[in-house]
Design a protein around this motif. Structure first.
Motif, short mmCIF file in Angstrom:
data_model
loop_
_atom_site.label_atom_id
_atom_site.label_comp_id
_atom_site.label_asym_id
_atom_site.label_seq_id
_atom_site.Cartn_x
_atom_site.Cartn_y
_atom_site.Cartn_z
N LEU A 121 8.40 -4.30 3.96
CA LEU A 121 8.51 -2.90 3.47
C LEU A 121 9.10 -2.45 2.48
CD1 LEU A 121 9.70 -1.53 7.13
CD2 LEU A 121 7.19 -1.68 6.08
N SER A 122 8.70 -1.50 1.74
CA SER A 122 9.36 -0.87 0.44
C SER A 122 9.58 0.36 0.49
CB SER A 122 8.65 -1.48 -0.82
OG SER A 122 9.19 -1.26 -2.01
N VAL A 123 10.87 0.96 0.31
CA VAL A 123 10.90 2.31 0.50
C VAL A 123 10.95 2.92 -0.91
CG1 VAL A 123 13.03 3.83 1.36
CG2 VAL A 123 12.68 1.96 2.28
N GLY A 124 10.11 4.02 -1.11
CA GLY A 124 10.01 4.76 -2.32
C GLY A 124 10.57 5.84 -2.04
N THR A 125 11.96 5.99 -2.42
CA THR A 125 12.62 7.25 -2.42
C THR A 125 12.16 8.42 -3.30
OG1 THR A 125 14.25 6.45 -3.91
CG2 THR A 125 14.76 6.03 -1.75
N ASN A 126 11.36 8.23 -4.41
CA ASN A 126 11.17 9.32 -5.14
C ASN A 126 10.23 10.17 -4.29
OD1 ASN A 126 12.09 7.95 -7.17
ND2 ASN A 126 10.29 7.53 -8.39
N ASP A 127 9.59 9.88 -3.54
CA ASP A 127 8.54 10.85 -2.55
C ASP A 127 9.16 11.01 -1.62
OD1 ASP A 127 6.15 11.37 -4.11
OD2 ASP A 127 5.23 9.36 -3.87
N PHE B 52 0.79 -1.18 -0.01
CA PHE B 52 0.13 0.05 0.12
C PHE B 52 0.98 1.10 0.03
CE2 PHE B 52 -2.19 -3.30 2.28
CZ PHE B 52 -3.40 -3.45 1.30
N PRO B 53 0.69 2.27 -0.91
CA PRO B 53 1.62 3.27 -1.03
C PRO B 53 1.05 4.43 -0.20
CG PRO B 53 -0.10 3.46 -2.81
CD PRO B 53 -0.39 1.99 -2.01
N MET B 54 2.02 5.25 0.10
CA MET B 54 2.00 6.56 0.99
C MET B 54 1.28 6.39 2.27
SD MET B 54 0.48 10.21 -0.51
CE MET B 54 0.68 11.77 0.48
N GLY C 228 2.49 -5.48 2.34
CA GLY C 228 3.53 -4.79 2.71
C GLY C 228 3.11 -3.15 2.62
N ALA C 229 3.99 -2.32 3.39
CA ALA C 229 3.70 -0.85 3.36
C ALA C 229 4.87 -0.31 2.91
CB ALA C 229 3.65 -0.51 4.85
N MET C 230 4.69 0.77 1.90
CA MET C 230 5.69 1.75 1.52
C MET C 230 5.84 2.82 2.25
SD MET C 230 4.85 2.06 -2.62
CE MET C 230 6.71 2.39 -2.80
N VAL C 231 7.44 2.96 2.56
CA VAL C 231 7.96 3.95 3.52
C VAL C 231 8.12 5.06 2.43
CG1 VAL C 231 9.66 4.57 5.04
CG2 VAL C 231 8.58 2.10 5.11
N GLU C 232 7.50 6.15 2.44
CA GLU C 232 7.63 7.51 1.54
C GLU C 232 7.25 8.31 2.17
OE1 GLU C 232 5.83 6.54 -2.20
OE2 GLU C 232 4.31 5.61 -1.23
N VAL C 233 6.63 8.44 3.42
CA VAL C 233 6.17 9.77 4.24
C VAL C 233 7.09 9.93 5.21
CG1 VAL C 233 4.16 10.85 5.28
CG2 VAL C 233 3.84 9.34 3.10
N VAL D 245 13.00 -5.81 3.67
CA VAL D 245 12.78 -4.38 3.26
C VAL D 245 13.63 -4.25 1.96
CG1 VAL D 245 14.95 -3.54 4.32
CG2 VAL D 245 13.16 -1.89 3.77
N THR D 246 12.99 -3.76 0.91
CA THR D 246 13.54 -3.14 -0.44
C THR D 246 13.36 -1.88 -0.91
OG1 THR D 246 12.53 -5.72 -1.03
CG2 THR D 246 12.99 -3.90 -2.85
N LEU D 247 14.21 -1.24 -1.46
CA LEU D 247 13.97 0.15 -1.95
C LEU D 247 13.68 0.01 -3.64
CD1 LEU D 247 16.48 3.02 -0.93
CD2 LEU D 247 16.26 2.56 -3.54
N CYS D 248 12.84 0.59 -3.85
CA CYS D 248 12.17 0.64 -5.03
C CYS D 248 12.05 1.91 -6.03
CB CYS D 248 10.98 -0.07 -5.11
SG CYS D 248 9.48 0.80 -4.45
N GLY D 249 12.90 3.04 -5.31
CA GLY D 249 12.70 4.15 -5.92
C GLY D 249 13.90 4.40 -7.15
#
Length: 771
Positions: A643-649, A584-586, A621-626, A693-697
């Motif tokens: 967890l998945s890290v969205g570095t763009n946001d 789930f994003p954000m 999983g949850a996206m870590v971007e906030v 945990v994965t980084l996907c940005g």
């Protein structure tokens, strides 16, 4: 000393031409059109043109100067000056009165020219006997191609109407210069300016070298008929078209329709310009001089573009886009065509050039023929950029005023790794880039050979490289690259490229096809991340002051649970008997994830109750971007399966720097200590809870950044297919123990607010790591 010619010293044919020339701008345009159609040499044509203009303007001199590619203005034809000076007299832009006009792109009228500070005496022309001077730039698309001048012996004040008439006449000369007719017979030692090679710089978006020919995404209407047959009829056509454009813009704003991708404030700017009295007055005056409505629009917009291109005020320069769009809409209205993207027959080597475009528009093109994309407004993280990278199409963005420099069919080369754009390149440049393309192909072959090499660093540390995707066409790259899995599947792209919301069966078919495309490889599906810059064409957008911080992603999904449940049901049905991963994003607070997870569990219960198959294993999983989630890492790690890290946001929120705003998007370095500290805390907390945990940005797809990420503990990176080879080559060559010591020491240092990029770059160079 050269002999000077007065207005009475020309050949008899010139005298008769002047005597026969009727007065008035409309009659002049008709006579000029007849001359343009005659089967005579370009030089004879120019000679006739200057005679007609001089007679019509009651001027003793008329001269045409053409701008060469070397930046000098060359006297091409004259009536009244010494004919021996033709093709001999030249001057630089900014030199003399003619050079001043070329540099400023503004007309100049003087009653006493010789006392103007910019006056430059050229004895070979014999012009010292003339006092008054009127000159106008020869413009096309806002670019200066030359200068048209009339002069008189007596001191006189040229009227506004005379200046207008001369500017209108200059349009015909612009078409003659642009046609290449002058170049074709070798009148110039160098090429004319319009055909000169141009080197432009933008922002690299998608790697690759593209060699091909310009195809305009929204092609300009070509104005073929310049001279009006009936001025009143042209005036009526203009008024009708203006009314049509105004009405269409009003309707768009009234119903909140952001068709063609414009934001509402841009539409408001369109409306402001569409009702601007000065703009409308100039259009009407241009038609009154004898131009067709289309030619009037082109003339007024070319003048405006020439002025605005020379403005230093960023706000005024930005308004150029608004005026360009408005003029283009008006031309489409006059032509009776809808203002939509034209998917004309593509050449085999097409380079798409556009101000901006959405991912759906890009996908409409025959991708087997597209070699590259050049965009005036698009950043590294825009969605068209993401799709371009997924398709492996070389792309350059933020190329200022690219539409002013190209014509359809122009040869062009783009370098998606450096941001360079070469328009009409000379042979040596073309050969150099062709060789670069061959070298890149060989390098891709080398990366391909790494596909089956185990992902282990030089000192034995394992890592995983996953692939980002969003379209079925992307998934074929998983096998080619050797990606461990699909680490991020952007489901919203499927929703963005269709005209209506996909029903459950359509979504089910799509997800089933995705699973079938990569048998044996897991797929991590991200639920709908819409809102902000990702607008569904069939969904009314809510106006927001800060859309990136507004109603988007999981916030929409939780406020409209039927949308999320529909997507979850289709995904879970398609994944029956399989391992399914959904994130789930954000997520900003843990409760949002808990609520989304509850909806997923309710859908599992629904499927079982109605006899449908369910996934063999479901991981949520949850996206870590906030950034707020950084202070809830223990709580989210306990509840999420991964967890998945969205570095763009995450980067734009951490630095309060809009990634779509070119003024601030590159202001902060992704290898700065504050960001790396935050990323390290995510890895360390997840490890304490045994949460993968994965980084996907996009950050993970850069070799240098990937080295730093590996050093702080990220062993799973997901990236675009084209990035897997370069990143793998870099990580295979790395000594992680030494890299860890360097990176962690730098980000923990007291002056750790600085970027560590240079230090990591030096480490890579010292250890022969390809980055």
């Amino acid at each position: 000393m050269p002999t000077f010619e007065s207005e009475a010293s020309g050949p008899e044919k010139d005298k008769s031409a002047r005597a026969a020339a009727p007065g008035g701008p409309r009659q002049l345009l008709r006579r000029l059109r007849e001359v343009m159609a005659e089967q005579i040499s370009p030089q004879d044509r120019l000679d006739k043109i200057v005679v007609l203009i001089a007679a019509n303007m009651v001027a003793e001199v008329c001269s045409v100067y053409v701008l060469r590619a070397d930046g000098r203005l060359e006297l091409f034809a004259t009536e009244g000056l010494n004919r021996e000076a033709v093709h001999l007299t030249t001057m630089r832009k900014g030199e003399g009165l003619v050079g001043l006009i070329a540099e400023s792109a503004e007309p100049l009228a003087l009653a006493d020219a010789q006392h103007h500070p910019s006056f430059s005496y050229r004895p070979e022309t014999g012009e010292e006997i003339y006092s008054s001077f009127l000159g106008v730039p020869v413009l096309r698309g806002g670019n200066t191609l030359g200068v048209l001048v009339v002069q008189n012996r007596a001191r006189r004040v040229y009227l506004e109407e005379e200046m207008e008439a001369l500017q209108t006449t200059a349009m015909l000369l612009a078409e003659m210069v642009a046609s290449g007719e002058l170049q074709s017979i070798g009148l110039l030692d160098t090429e004319i300016a319009l055909n000169r090679p141009v080197a432009l710089k933008g922002v690299p978006i998608a790697e690759g070298v593209g060699l091909g020919y310009v195809v305009l995404h929204e092609p300009r209407i070509t104005v073929k008929q310049l001279v009006a047959e009936d001025v009143k009829a042209e005036t009526d056509r203009l008024e009708t078209a203006i009314g049509g454009v105004r009405e269409s813009i009003d309707k768009l704003i009234e119903r909140g329709d952001l068709g063609h991708g414009e934001h509402r404030e841009v539409l408001e700017a369109f409306r402001m310009f569409a009702y601007d009295r000065g703009w409308i007055r100039r259009l009407r005056e241009a038609v009154a001089t004898g131009l067709t409505a289309e030619a009037a629009v082109e003339r007024v917009q070319s003048d405006a573009r020439a002025r605005l291109q020379r403005q230093t005020d960023p706000y005024l320069r930005e308004r150029l886009h608004d005026l360009d769009d408005l003029a283009n809409r008006l031309l489409y209205q006059l032509a009776g065509r809808d203002f939509v993207v034209s998917q004309a027959e593509l050449p085999d080597n097409a380079i798409i050039v556009a101000r901006t475009m959405g991912p759906a528009a890009l996908l409409d093109y025959d991708r087997t023929k597209v070699r590259g994309i050049v965009l005036e407004d698009a950043g590294l993280s825009s969605h068209v950029a993401i799709v371009a990278r997924a398709l492996g199409i070389a792309t350059v963005g933020e190329v200022a005023n690219i539409l002013a420099f190209v014509e359809p069919g122009d040869a062009v080369i783009i370098d998606g790794s450096t941001g360079d754009v070469q328009v009409r390149p000379p042979p040596d440049v073309e050969n150099a880039y062709a060789e670069k393309a061959r070298l890149r192909a060989r390098r891709q072959e080398q990366y391909h050979k790494l596909r089956d090499v185990p992902c282990v660093t030089r000192d034995g540390v394992p890592f995983e490289l996953h692939m980002n995707a969003g379209l079925l066409v992307d998934l074929r790259h998983a096998e080619e690259t050797g990606a461990t899995s699909i680490g991020l599947f952007r489901t919203e792209l499927q929703f963005m490229i269709v005209s209506q919301f996909p029903r459950i069966q359509q979504q089910y078919d799509f997800y089933t096809s995705a699973f079938a495309a990569v048998p044996g490889k897991p797929i991590t599906f991200r639920t709908l991340d819409i809102g902000s810059d990702k607008v569904l064409p069939y969904m009314t957008q809510t106006e927001e002051e800060n859309p990136a911080l507004g109603w988007r992603a999981i916030r929409i999904s939780l406020d409209r649970p039927a949308l999320l449940r529909m997507q979850l049901r289709a995904l879970l049905r398609a994944g029956a008997g399989r391992d399914v991963r959904i994130m789930f994003p954000m997520v900003a607070i843990v409760d949002e994830f808990v609520r989304a997870k509850d909806l997923a569990m309710r859908e599992i219960a629904y499927l079982k109750r109605h006899g449908y198959g369910v996934p063999r294993d479901l991981q949520l999983g949850a996206m870590v971007e906030v950034p707020a989630l950084l202070w809830q890492l223990d709580e989210i790690s306990e509840r999420a399966d991964f967890l998945s890290v969205g570095t763009n946001d995450l980067i734009q929120y951490m630095f309060a720097a809009d990634r779509e705003n070119k003024h601030v998007s590159s202001r902060f370095d992704s290898l700065s200590a504050p960001l790396l500290r935050a990323l390290r805390s995510i890895v360390e907390t997840a490890a304490r809870h045994n949460t993968p945990v994965t980084l996907c940005g996009e950050m993970g797809g850069q070799p240098l950044e990937a080295l730093a990420l590996l050093a702080i503990g990220f062993h799973k990176l997901s990236m675009s297919p084209s990035s897997i080879g370069p990143v793998k080559a870099a990580l295979l060559s790395a000594d992680v123990s030494a890299l860890k010591k360097l990176v962690n020491g730098l980000i923990d240092a007291k002056d750790g607010a600085k970027s560590i990029r240079d230090a990591v770059q030096k480490f890579a160079a010292d250890n022969a790591i390809p980055v």
